[in-house]
Design a protein around this motif. Structure first.
Motif, mmCIF file in Angstrom:
data_model
loop_
_atom_site.group_PDB
_atom_site.id
_atom_site.type_symbol
_atom_site.label_atom_id
_atom_site.label_comp_id
_atom_site.label_asym_id
_atom_site.label_seq_id
_atom_site.Cartn_x
_atom_site.Cartn_y
_atom_site.Cartn_z
ATOM 1 N N ALA A 112 37.957 41.799 43.887
ATOM 2 C CA ALA A 112 37.185 40.839 44.531
ATOM 3 C C ALA A 112 37.484 39.570 44.942
ATOM 4 C CB ALA A 112 35.714 41.200 43.722
ATOM 5 N N PRO A 113 37.138 39.109 46.152
ATOM 6 C CA PRO A 113 37.351 37.648 46.460
ATOM 7 C C PRO A 113 36.828 36.676 45.260
ATOM 8 C CG PRO A 113 35.800 38.429 47.975
ATOM 9 C CD PRO A 113 36.248 39.755 47.019
ATOM 10 N N PHE A 114 35.710 36.721 44.751
ATOM 11 C CA PHE A 114 34.962 36.107 43.783
ATOM 12 C C PHE A 114 34.883 36.825 42.374
ATOM 13 C CE2 PHE A 114 33.725 34.783 48.101
ATOM 14 C CZ PHE A 114 34.157 33.335 48.095
ATOM 15 N N ALA A 115 35.632 36.708 41.566
ATOM 16 C CA ALA A 115 35.940 37.536 40.489
ATOM 17 C C ALA A 115 35.787 36.909 39.017
ATOM 18 C CB ALA A 115 37.388 38.312 40.512
ATOM 19 N N VAL B 270 26.670 36.189 36.398
ATOM 20 C CA VAL B 270 26.916 37.013 37.643
ATOM 21 C C VAL B 270 25.532 37.537 38.129
ATOM 22 C CG1 VAL B 270 29.225 37.864 36.872
ATOM 23 C CG2 VAL B 270 27.125 39.032 36.198
ATOM 24 N N ASP B 271 24.484 37.232 37.230
ATOM 25 C CA ASP B 271 23.186 37.601 37.536
ATOM 26 C C ASP B 271 22.627 36.276 38.474
ATOM 27 O OD1 ASP B 271 23.038 39.880 36.282
ATOM 28 O OD2 ASP B 271 22.057 39.278 34.528
ATOM 29 N N PHE C 116 29.664 36.204 42.726
ATOM 30 C CA PHE C 116 30.780 36.522 41.769
ATOM 31 C C PHE C 116 30.324 37.809 41.350
ATOM 32 C CE2 PHE C 116 31.301 32.078 42.138
ATOM 33 C CZ PHE C 116 32.902 32.018 41.812
ATOM 34 N N LYS C 117 31.720 38.684 41.119
ATOM 35 C CA LYS C 117 31.532 39.788 40.595
ATOM 36 C C LYS C 117 32.173 40.210 39.451
ATOM 37 C CE LYS C 117 28.934 41.066 44.177
ATOM 38 N NZ LYS C 117 27.364 41.161 44.085
ATOM 39 N N LYS C 118 31.942 41.047 38.281
ATOM 40 C CA LYS C 118 32.843 41.558 37.324
ATOM 41 C C LYS C 118 33.983 42.093 37.892
ATOM 42 C CE LYS C 118 29.663 42.392 34.059
ATOM 43 N NZ LYS C 118 29.193 42.779 32.696
#
Length: 532
Positions: A338-341, A366-367, A372-374
């Protein structure tokens, strides 16, 4: 180079390979590099015949681009088979040289490839100034060991640079990160070795490998989606060391909270085991002797190989009061994931221990900041956070580390993202949690000469010291400064500003890789800052 110590290396003679055999080594190494870059099956070791089974001192694989070093890595160990040494050297040179970004297939047409087989490793028994007469320029390569440092230069280096024996020895000290003149001291050991090499353009006789020819052709006729990725890059030259392609896979859904992220770059960017401890002890001794600790809101440290930037990173962190949680904002150098990880594992392994992730922080973050994603895949091979982990563990043994990777432009959404981040941190502390440290992981300009690098970095750092993230971003883009962590820096500055915690940027230090590697024609800049 592998971790094997010089005193354990065998006495394999110099390989006396014919031109035909060296061509065979070249083609096998070239095909191994192509396979590593493309993720395809490695060439059959049997193609090297009996020569591949020969016991050698080691092998090196070197790339040059327009006559300048692009990457060079090797493998040396006692009694290693040539095919094993060549395999390791090819993969590491292609993907894991800590001084350079990974080789891409788009570069194949621009690269020269040189393959070395080494032997005749011997200690230099002479002492003091007599050492300068104990080797022959053009025949011998040199290795230096001492004070927890090691450096190696191939036989071709002094020939290409026109060095005298004294310059060769001083350059060797630079490579190892030892003070010049250390080669004269009895507590520093010198070794000589010989080798045979073969150099050609990477695409020389490319038709011998249909798979390689196909890869190169595909990259030369890139798809529309790849063109789009390159267009993004061209509009944001300040992200020169980042891979801005679309994610190669969706974030992994499985729960990794009870697992530990394996160390990906130990033994490359930083040492393992006892060598790691010795190097850290030396960094900390020098860093903590400078000044006392203080409470800050943020910091910036470099993330190159420790021999180049570890001391500066330690100098910065050793001046900070121990935080409970450190949030590392770092650039994403590779396309995978992912681009934002956000790093989802429960802990970070650094081979001498592990540092806990702050999973409660991660889940809430992340909520609150949904871009951003885990994602484990994005963090799997990334070095920009991992190189900080052992230093953090040494200085802040109770701290937890959250890792955020940024791999796509955010300048058009910076205010919104910073607002979300700041609101989350406010809510986090309102629950009774202590204020986390925001740590930017970034190197400065890449691969200009020393004078130009310092000029460009001076502009970027002057902009950073205005505490205005928009000014920093526009300065980097306008001057084509390849500060790889400019996006993490912008997000950190904007977030701290919205929290009312950004009043001063204190420069702890600045240096370049030239000061440690001796190559002033192609350097990387490193800066350290405290924000409060």
């Amino acid at each position: 180079m592998s971790e094997s110590g010089a005193n354990k290396l065998g006495s394999a003679p110099k390989p006396e390979f014919s031109e035909e055999v060296m061509e065979k080594l070249f083609f096998w190494a070239r095909d191994r590099v192509a396979a590593a870059v493309a993720g395809t099956k490695r060439p059959d070791p049997a193609l090297l015949g009996e020569e591949g089974k020969r016991s050698v001192l080691g092998a090196f694989v070197s790339f040059k681009k327009s006559g300048r070093l692009r990457s060079c890595m090797g493998h040396m160990s006692e009694g290693c088979r040539l095919v094993d040494a060549l395999d390791s050297a090819a993969v590491y040179a292609a993907l894991r040289d800590p001084r350079f970004p990974p080789i891409s297939a788009r570069e194949f047409y621009d690269l020269d490839l040189e393959v070395w087989a080494l032997g005749s490793f011997r200690p230099i028994a002479e002492r003091g100034e007599a050492r300068r007469d104990a080797f022959v320029i053009g025949r011998d390569g040199l290795q230096i060991e001492g004070r927890g440092r090691r450096g190696l230069l191939l036989p071709s280096v002094p020939v290409e640079l026109g060095w005298t024996p004294d310059q060769f020895l001083e350059g060797l000290c630079d490579k190892a990160g030892l003070p010049r003149g250390s080669w004269l001291q009895d507590d520093v050991r010198l070794f000589a070795f010989e080798g045979v090499s073969f150099k050609k353009p990477f695409v020389w006789h490319m038709s011998r490998n249909e798979e390689l020819a196909k890869i190169v052709e595909e990259k030369r006729n890139a798809s529309d989606s790849e063109d789009g990725a390159r267009a993004t890059y061209s509009l944001a030259p300040g992200f020169g060391m980042m891979n801005l392609q679309a994610p190669s896979r969706e974030p992994q859904p499985r729960d990794l909270s009870k697992e530990t992220r394996p160390a990906a770059v130990a033994g490359m960017f930083y040492p393992r085991g006892e060598a790691q401890k010795r190097m850290l002890d030396e960094f900390v001794r020098k860093g903590e002797s400078r000044v006392g600790r203080k409470r800050v809101s943020g910091a910036m440290t470099p993330h190159a190989g420790w021999v180049f930037s570890g001391q500066l990173a330690t100098n910065v962190l050793s001046r900070i009061e121990a935080p409970d949680t450190i949030v590392v904002l770092a650039p994403k150098h590779r396309s995978e994931g992912a681009p934002f990880a956000v790093m989802p594992y429960g802990a970070w392994d650094y081979t001498s221990g592990a540092v806990a992730n702050d999973l409660s922080f991660v889940d809430s973050f992340v909520d609150s900041v949904p871009i951003f994603k885990k994602d484990a895949l994005a963090h799997r091979s990334e070095h920009s956070i991992e190189v900080q982990i052992p230093i953090i563990a040494r200085l802040f043994p109770k701290a937890k580390v959250v890792g955020l990777l940024i791999g796509a432009p955010i300048h058009d959404k910076l205010d919104s993202l910073a607002g979300q981040f700041a609101s989350f941190l406010n809510a986090w502390e309102a629950l009774g949690n202590s204020k986390p440290l925001l740590l930017v992981s970034s190197d400065m300009n890449h691969y200009a000469n020393e004078v130009r690098t310092r000029e460009l970095d001076g502009k970027a750092l002057a902009a950073l010291e205005t505490l205005d993230p928009v000014n920093l971003y526009s300065t980097v883009v306008r001057n084509n400064i390849s500060m790889c962590g400019v996006l993490p820096a912008c997000l950190a500055l904007a977030t701290l500003a919205k929290r009312g915690e950004l009043h001063n940027a204190e420069r702890v230090g600045y240096t370049t890789s030239g000061a440690y590697g001796g190559d002033y024609a192609r350097v990387v800049g490193y800066a350290g800052y405290l924000f409060d």
